[in-house]
Design a protein around this motif. Structure first.
Motif, mmCIF file in Angstrom:
data_model
loop_
_atom_site.group_PDB
_atom_site.id
_atom_site.type_symbol
_atom_site.label_atom_id
_atom_site.label_comp_id
_atom_site.label_asym_id
_atom_site.label_seq_id
_atom_site.Cartn_x
_atom_site.Cartn_y
_atom_site.Cartn_z
ATOM 1 N N ASN A 1 0.840 -1.191 0.000
ATOM 2 C CA ASN A 1 0.000 0.000 0.000
ATOM 3 C C ASN A 1 0.880 1.249 0.000
ATOM 4 O O ASN A 1 0.982 1.936 1.015
ATOM 5 C CB ASN A 1 -0.923 -0.016 1.231
ATOM 6 N N PRO A 2 1.551 1.566 -1.122
ATOM 7 C CA PRO A 2 2.401 2.767 -1.142
ATOM 8 C C PRO A 2 1.581 4.009 -0.825
ATOM 9 O O PRO A 2 0.482 4.198 -1.364
ATOM 10 C CB PRO A 2 2.935 2.798 -2.579
ATOM 11 N N GLN A 3 2.131 4.844 0.054
ATOM 12 C CA GLN A 3 1.406 6.034 0.494
ATOM 13 C C GLN A 3 1.077 6.916 -0.713
ATOM 14 O O GLN A 3 1.916 7.207 -1.548
ATOM 15 C CB GLN A 3 2.246 6.802 1.513
ATOM 16 N N GLY A 4 -0.201 7.338 -0.785
ATOM 17 C CA GLY A 4 -0.643 8.227 -1.843
ATOM 18 C C GLY A 4 -1.210 7.525 -3.058
ATOM 19 O O GLY A 4 -1.900 8.155 -3.861
ATOM 20 N N HIS A 5 -0.938 6.225 -3.213
ATOM 21 C CA HIS A 5 -1.439 5.511 -4.387
ATOM 22 C C HIS A 5 -2.928 5.216 -4.269
ATOM 23 O O HIS A 5 -3.651 5.217 -5.257
ATOM 24 C CB HIS A 5 -0.674 4.215 -4.596
ATOM 25 N N GLY A 6 -3.390 4.928 -3.054
ATOM 26 C CA GLY A 6 -4.796 4.632 -2.834
ATOM 27 C C GLY A 6 -5.172 3.225 -3.268
ATOM 28 O O GLY A 6 -4.378 2.483 -3.849
ATOM 29 N N ILE A 7 -6.398 2.827 -2.949
ATOM 30 C CA ILE A 7 -6.923 1.528 -3.365
ATOM 31 C C ILE A 7 -8.248 1.735 -4.076
ATOM 32 O O ILE A 7 -8.979 2.694 -3.812
ATOM 33 C CB ILE A 7 -7.083 0.552 -2.180
ATOM 34 N N GLY A 8 -8.543 0.829 -5.008
ATOM 35 C CA GLY A 8 -9.758 0.940 -5.796
ATOM 36 C C GLY A 8 -10.262 -0.416 -6.213
ATOM 37 O O GLY A 8 -9.793 -1.463 -5.721
ATOM 38 N N PRO A 9 -11.216 -0.457 -7.145
ATOM 39 C CA PRO A 9 -11.880 -1.719 -7.507
ATOM 40 C C PRO A 9 -10.930 -2.808 -7.972
ATOM 41 O O PRO A 9 -11.193 -3.999 -7.749
ATOM 42 C CB PRO A 9 -12.827 -1.289 -8.635
ATOM 43 N N ASP A 10 -9.821 -2.452 -8.596
ATOM 44 C CA ASP A 10 -8.917 -3.450 -9.141
ATOM 45 C C ASP A 10 -7.672 -3.673 -8.285
ATOM 46 O O ASP A 10 -6.742 -4.365 -8.708
ATOM 47 C CB ASP A 10 -8.489 -3.050 -10.558
ATOM 48 N N SER A 11 -7.645 -3.092 -7.100
ATOM 49 C CA SER A 11 -6.472 -3.249 -6.233
ATOM 50 C C SER A 11 -6.411 -4.667 -5.673
ATOM 51 O O SER A 11 -7.449 -5.251 -5.327
ATOM 52 C CB SER A 11 -6.523 -2.258 -5.069
ATOM 53 N N PRO A 12 -5.194 -5.225 -5.561
ATOM 54 C CA PRO A 12 -5.067 -6.548 -4.947
ATOM 55 C C PRO A 12 -5.178 -6.456 -3.425
ATOM 56 O O PRO A 12 -4.974 -5.400 -2.842
ATOM 57 C CB PRO A 12 -3.657 -6.981 -5.355
ATOM 58 N N GLY A 13 -5.507 -7.562 -2.811
ATOM 59 C CA GLY A 13 -5.484 -7.646 -1.354
ATOM 60 C C GLY A 13 -6.471 -6.747 -0.654
ATOM 61 O O GLY A 13 -6.167 -6.216 0.422
ATOM 62 N N LYS A 14 -7.658 -6.569 -1.240
ATOM 63 C CA LYS A 14 -8.641 -5.682 -0.609
ATOM 64 C C LYS A 14 -9.043 -6.204 0.774
ATOM 65 O O LYS A 14 -9.078 -7.405 1.007
ATOM 66 C CB LYS A 14 -9.863 -5.518 -1.521
ATOM 67 N N PRO A 15 -9.362 -5.298 1.692
ATOM 68 C CA PRO A 15 -9.622 -5.713 3.083
ATOM 69 C C PRO A 15 -10.966 -6.392 3.262
ATOM 70 O O PRO A 15 -11.914 -6.161 2.506
ATOM 71 C CB PRO A 15 -9.588 -4.377 3.832
ATOM 72 N N ILE A 16 -11.025 -7.229 4.289
ATOM 73 C CA ILE A 16 -12.297 -7.773 4.758
ATOM 74 C C ILE A 16 -12.845 -6.773 5.778
ATOM 75 O O ILE A 16 -12.195 -6.506 6.798
ATOM 76 C CB ILE A 16 -12.104 -9.147 5.408
ATOM 77 N N PRO A 17 -14.017 -6.156 5.537
ATOM 78 C CA PRO A 17 -14.488 -5.061 6.395
ATOM 79 C C PRO A 17 -14.519 -5.398 7.874
ATOM 80 O O PRO A 17 -14.130 -4.575 8.715
ATOM 81 C CB PRO A 17 -15.888 -4.773 5.842
ATOM 82 N N GLU A 18 -14.979 -6.601 8.241
ATOM 83 C CA GLU A 18 -15.097 -6.944 9.653
ATOM 84 C C GLU A 18 -13.733 -6.995 10.327
ATOM 85 O O GLU A 18 -13.561 -6.546 11.469
ATOM 86 C CB GLU A 18 -15.809 -8.288 9.809
#
Length: 560
Positions: free
Chosen positions: A360-377
């Motif tokens: 997760n490089p600072q400033g890059h952000g995450i979006g629909p196609d990002s790998p390793g998306k979080p589990i909300p819980e």
């Protein structure tokens, strides 16, 4: 504490009673355009902030940090300032600001304003004068204009890259229509960098400081505080592609952390000391280590510096113990308080970031196609535990609007709705920071979840905002909002901000355990439960087992 659990003492800086409020304060960041919209244009404003002050008083915070509201073309959400001594009409008027300040002070809440001294907007009067003036003129000397390389000056002066992607230089067209000099912009091309070796620039900002201090503000958060001074000769530099965009992981960057910047802040420290009431300076300084960051808060410089090393630490016990110990030691060595922060307007919200399984490089952000998306819980459980740990530490803590509601990063923002310059300058390769800037929810059933009177919002709000709205959480003792209120109240009542940290051993490698001001704090970053010692539970980030601390949970215990 059993015989196998020993204590190691780590000293924290002392606090003078009734003074230097910033040493122990809990400071709440407001990103005005996403906080509360009173006008219905879809953008938050100063009257909107004023209307919510009672909620912030009830939360228990000591001060507010107000992100930029000064006059701006809004190419970078206000961090491109065209007039440092006026309020942008998007947010209201100077009278609205004065009312906000008066109402905050009436509630015992201090107010810190954002100051952006590294660069201005290209619409600033000074830059427009520079464009109209000739090379070598006093007008151009206020900014970083340079001749280009190559036979016709067709190449930029060096190879520097913008934080937002692409080159950090833009070539101008001279008055006679010919291609001319280049100007430096470490950020967007609409944000030309000032030349801080110029006395006129230094004097101008002394006037800006006085303008807001005379109105009664309690201090300044200084944007890009590590970037004002550039290395002599502007040498080429190629950044590490895996490093954060603000240089926090790299050393010897020619445009970050130069020695000459400290002279600026010594001057500002002297100026603030002329005013009553402990006015404070806080540095946004992305530097590789706490020891280097501490150089910004030596006794004659700034008063606080954001602890980005702490913010960037994963949910891992060994890493957390290390950065906490290093931070307390480094800041105490220069007589400054440690600061602690987990989220702000530039980083993925920690209710998502702590559950990411990819880089997760600072400033890059995450979006629909990002790998390793979080589990909300998982993200929310870890976020509550991390905040419970952070608010038990001695020093000052910063909160970012909406984290008290457990808001996650908004990932599924359509491309045509994104606003961050990073998204455009990288042609969609980096998502940028929009996901942490989505307008926050106040009411589950109101238009725009209570953000605006008619439902308008400058970034789309997700449907999940309904269950996270403030009015839903208000009456729920298990809610994240209730947790934050209880933590802040207990922190103040027990003097944790002015306490001394003693490490506790014997709880296993997955535990972060310490005692502060008589409170035992244990955070479990592992997968299995940890046996708890005896004591009265003051606060817990989640349900406790029978004599055990579950995974991803933090508890405060006392013997009284």
């Amino acid at each position: 504490m059993t015989s196998s659990q020993t204590a190691e003492r780590t000293d924290a800086p002392a606090t003078t009673a009734g003074r230097e409020w910033w040493r122990t304060a809990v400071i709440y960041q407001i990103y005005p355009r996403s906080f509360s919209d009173s006008s219905g244009d879809g953008v938050g404003d100063l009257p909107g902030v004023t209307s919510r002050l009672d909620d912030l008083r009830d939360l228990g915070v000591d001060a507010l940090w107000l992100s930029p509201f000064q006059r701006s073309p809004q190419k970078d959400a206000g961090y491109d300032v065209s007039d440092y001594c006026d309020v942008d009409p998007l947010f209201g008027t100077l009278a609205d600001f004065d009312e906000l300040l008066a109402q905050a002070h009436a509630r015992g809440i201090r107010l810190i304003v954002d100051l952006v001294p590294n660069h201005s907007s290209d619409q600033h009067e000074w830059f427009q004068q520079a464009l109209a003036a000739a090379p070598g003129s006093p007008e151009r000397a206020r900014y970083m204009f340079r001749d280009g390389k190559g036979p016709q000056g067709e190449l930029p002066p060096n190879n520097w890259e913008s934080v937002f992607g692409g080159p950090a230089w833009t070539r101008v067209v001279e008055a006679d229509g010919t291609p001319g000099q280049w100007y430096l912009h470490l950020f967007d091309s609409s944000q030309p960098d000032f030349d801080w070796s110029n006395d006129a620039v230094r004097e101008e900002f002394r006037g800006v400081l006085r303008f807001w201090l005379d109105r009664g503000v309690d201090g300044f958060r200084v944007d890009v505080a590590h970037g004002l001074v550039k290395a002599e000769g502007l040498p080429d530099y190629t950044p590490d592609p895996d490093a954060g965009s603000m240089g926090g992981e790299e050393a010897n960057v020619p445009y970050w952390g130069q020695d000459g910047v400290h002279e600026v802040y010594r001057d500002w420290n002297t100026l603030l000391a002329e005013y009553d009431g402990d006015r404070a300076l806080c540095a946004e300084a992305w530097l590789p280590t706490p020891e280097q960051t501490a150089l910004w808060v030596r006794p004659d410089e700034m008063h606080q510096a954001f602890n980005f090393a702490y913010l960037e630490t994963p949910w891992d016990a060994a890493a957390l113990r290390s950065v906490i110990a290093e931070s307390i030691a480094a800041y105490a060595a220069v007589g400054a308080p440690s600061t602690w922060v987990l989220s702000n307007h530039d980083v993925v919200r920690h209710a998502s970031r702590l559950a990411l399984t990819a880089e997760n490089p600072q400033g890059h952000g995450i979006g629909p196609d990002s790998p390793g998306k979080p589990i909300p819980e998982v993200g929310l459980r870890r976020a509550r535990a991390a905040t419970t740990l952070m608010l038990a530490l001695p020093g000052s803590a910063y909160l970012y609007q909406g984290e008290e509601l457990g808001l996650p990063e908004v990932i599924d923002i359509p491309g045509d709705a994104r606003q961050d310059p990073t998204w455009f300058r990288t042609n969609g390769e980096r998502y940028g920071r929009d996901g942490c800037r989505v307008p926050i929810p106040w009411t589950a059933d109101g238009p725009g979840y209570g953000f605006s009177p008619n439902g308008a919002a400058w970034l789309p709000q997700p449907a999940e905002w309904a269950k996270l709205a403030r009015d839903v959480q208000n009456g729920d003792p298990s809610s994240t909002l209730s947790l934050y209120r209880s933590l802040i109240a207990a922190r103040r009542a027990r003097g944790l901000g002015a306490g001394t940290l003693e490490w506790l051993e014997g709880f296993g490698t997955d535990a972060v355990a310490f005692r502060n001001a008589g409170v035992t704090v244990i955070g479990n970053t592992g997968d299995t439960a940890i046996p708890l010692p005896g004591g009265i539970v003051i606060a817990a980030s989640g349900p406790l087992g029978d004599g055990e601390l579950p995974a991803d949970t933090t508890v405060w215990l006392a013997n009284d």
